[in-house]
Design a protein around this motif. Structure first.
Motif, PDB file in Angstrom:
ATOM      1  N   LEU A  14       0.868  -1.172   0.000  1.00 45.89           N
ATOM      2  CA  LEU A  14       0.000   0.000   0.000  1.00 45.89           C
ATOM      3  C   LEU A  14       0.904   1.221   0.000  1.00 45.89           C
ATOM      4  CD1 LEU A  14      -2.689   1.542   0.347  1.00 45.89           C
ATOM      5  CD2 LEU A  14      -2.445   1.204   2.818  1.00 45.89           C
TER       6      LEU A  14
ATOM      7  N   PRO B  23      -9.616  -6.856  -2.334  1.00 45.92           N
ATOM      8  CA  PRO B  23      -8.725  -6.009  -3.134  1.00 45.92           C
ATOM      9  C   PRO B  23      -9.264  -4.603  -3.363  1.00 45.92           C
ATOM     10  CG  PRO B  23      -8.768  -8.218  -4.048  1.00 45.92           C
ATOM     11  CD  PRO B  23      -9.802  -8.196  -2.955  1.00 45.92           C
ATOM     12  N   ALA B  24     -10.574  -4.444  -3.497  1.00 46.29           N
ATOM     13  CA  ALA B  24     -11.142  -3.109  -3.692  1.00 46.29           C
ATOM     14  C   ALA B  24     -10.888  -2.213  -2.496  1.00 46.29           C
ATOM     15  CB  ALA B  24     -12.642  -3.207  -3.965  1.00 46.29           C
TER      16      ALA B  24
ATOM     17  N   ALA C 103      -7.512  -0.561  -2.880  1.00 47.46           N
ATOM     18  CA  ALA C 103      -7.569   0.585  -3.790  1.00 47.46           C
ATOM     19  C   ALA C 103      -8.160   1.809  -3.089  1.00 47.46           C
ATOM     20  CB  ALA C 103      -8.389   0.232  -5.026  1.00 47.46           C
TER      21      ALA C 103
ATOM     22  N   GLU D 202      -5.582   3.269  -0.800  1.00 50.93           N
ATOM     23  CA  GLU D 202      -4.599   4.021  -1.589  1.00 50.93           C
ATOM     24  C   GLU D 202      -5.114   5.414  -1.897  1.00 50.93           C
ATOM     25  OE1 GLU D 202      -0.851   4.076  -3.569  1.00 50.93           O
ATOM     26  OE2 GLU D 202      -1.719   2.175  -2.982  1.00 50.93           O
ATOM     27  N   ALA D 203      -6.396   5.524  -2.267  1.00 48.88           N
ATOM     28  CA  ALA D 203      -6.981   6.825  -2.561  1.00 48.88           C
ATOM     29  C   ALA D 203      -7.048   7.693  -1.315  1.00 48.88           C
ATOM     30  CB  ALA D 203      -8.377   6.642  -3.157  1.00 48.88           C
TER      31      ALA D 203
END
Length: 384
Positions: free
Chosen positions: A27, A211-212, A215, A218-219
């Motif tokens: 990450l 996995p979503a 993401a 990360e955002a």
């Protein structure tokens, strides 16, 4: 009142669906669990940490801890097959005299020192505390894939971690209940009829399960500040009798670049771009060309030191783009190795480092093979 963190990271993360457990997935260029370790290490009320991992992950976890330069001591211990076994192991690994234990899921990487401090303070006053959020959505019971009945959400909260307890109280609760079927430690105290204080949680303190979620994390890491861009340029003359080092790798059989260090023109351009994005001066300011201790030093070591400066400034590398200008040697076959070496020095994955090569069509000093030049651009983000 002394407090230690117990970071639970022994699970297999089967729902994540990857061969490597989710707590070791990257990450923002770091393993997921590293973010939680750093947050607790930076919390003044936390005296130290215990990281609980599966036995087959001990070596990997030890290398991660060593790379982080944590501000607090961190012990490693082996967890069990279920959460309660791992928490018991973490409790057993605590130093003598520790009064409070903050139990945290390694899969919650965005926890902040501010949230940790709030929960620790509440537990110090009441004996046990957890962060939680109100339930914002309508809840339905389901049966066989169909909605059966709406549930009242009044009085319901979404539990987060860290959950902080007086150590002796938690040990006594485990002595009364094995906890194997429980999903958090608050349930142990609830079963014993003991009160647990609720502290306002943080919506960004999400748990990575799929996995979503990674993401989304990360955002969220990119929030809280504007991205910062820096550019770098460097040039060195080619001379006989010197090694040619570019992008952290040696290219044998060529004239080398003249300089006080190994004269890696590509690494220098990238270093200047990173320092520029952070407004921390330039390469010569931090590594003076006449400094005796830097004679012949690997420029990858300079990049490692720059990465540490960025860490101290609460900045992380988004990505690096670079181009080398030379007539020879042909660099295309070496670019993957260069990317890997540069990324390793910066503590990020190679996918975040771009290296390109071009010529100047026989024009100028690079065209006459008198020297090699490099340009670089770096993007930085604030750390949460």
């Amino acid at each position: 009142m002394g407090a230690y963190a117990i970071i639970v990271a022994a699970g297999g993360g089967r729902r994540f669906g990857a061969e490597l457990p989710k707590q070791f997935q990257l990450l923002a260029g770091r393993p997921l669990l590293a973010h939680a370790l750093l947050a607790f290490s930076r919390t003044p009320s936390i005296e130290g940490l215990v990281l609980v991992v599966a036995p087959e992950q001990l070596e990997r976890a030890g290398a991660i801890v060593a790379s982080l330069r944590l501000e607090k001591p961190c012990r490693l211990c082996v967890g069990g097959g279920v959460r309660s076994d791992s928490v018991r192991a973490g409790l057993a690994a605590l130093p003598a005299g520790i009064e409070l234990a903050a139990i945290h899921d390694a899969a919650r990487p965005l926890v902040t020192p501010e949230l940790i401090a709030r929960v620790v303070a509440a537990a110090a006053a009441s004996g046990a505390a957890l962060p939680a959020l109100p339930v914002p959505d309508t809840l339905h019971a389901s049966e066989a894939g169909r909605a059966r009945a709406a549930l009242a959400r009044e009085g319901l909260v979404l539990a987060q971690t860290p959950q902080v307890f007086r150590v002796e109280r938690l040990r006594e609760a485990f002595a009364r209940h094995d906890g194997s079927a429980l999903t958090d430690e608050v349930q142990l105290l609830e079963a014993a009829g003991e009160p647990v204080t609720i502290v306002s949680g943080d919506p960004a303190n999400l748990k990575v399960t799929f996995p979503a979620d990674l993401a989304l994390a990360e955002a969220l890491l990119g929030r809280g500040g504007e991205p910062r861009v820096g550019s770098g340029f460097d040039v060195h003359p080619l001379v006989p009798g010197r090694r040619l080092v570019l992008g952290g790798i040696e290219l044998p059989g060529e004239r080398g670049l003249l300089g006080h260090s190994d004269a890696d023109v590509l690494a220098h351009a990238i270093g200047d771009a990173l320092l520029g994005a952070a407004a921390l001066g330039d390469l010569g300011t931090h590594f003076p060309p006449g400094e005796p201790s830097l004679a012949g030093v690997s420029s990858l070591e300079l990049l490692r030191r720059i990465a540490a400066l960025l860490e101290d400034a609460s900045l992380r590398v988004g990505n690096v783009d670079s181009v080398v200008v030379c007539e020879r040697p042909r660099l295309a076959p070496r670019i993957p190795a260069m990317r890997a070496a540069l990324a390793s020095a910066l503590g990020i994955e190679p996918a975040r480092v771009a290296v390109k090569a071009t010529t100047s069509e026989r024009l100028g000093f690079t065209g006459r093979e008198e020297g090699i030049a490099a340009f670089a651009t770096a993007l930085l983000f604030p750390r949460r």
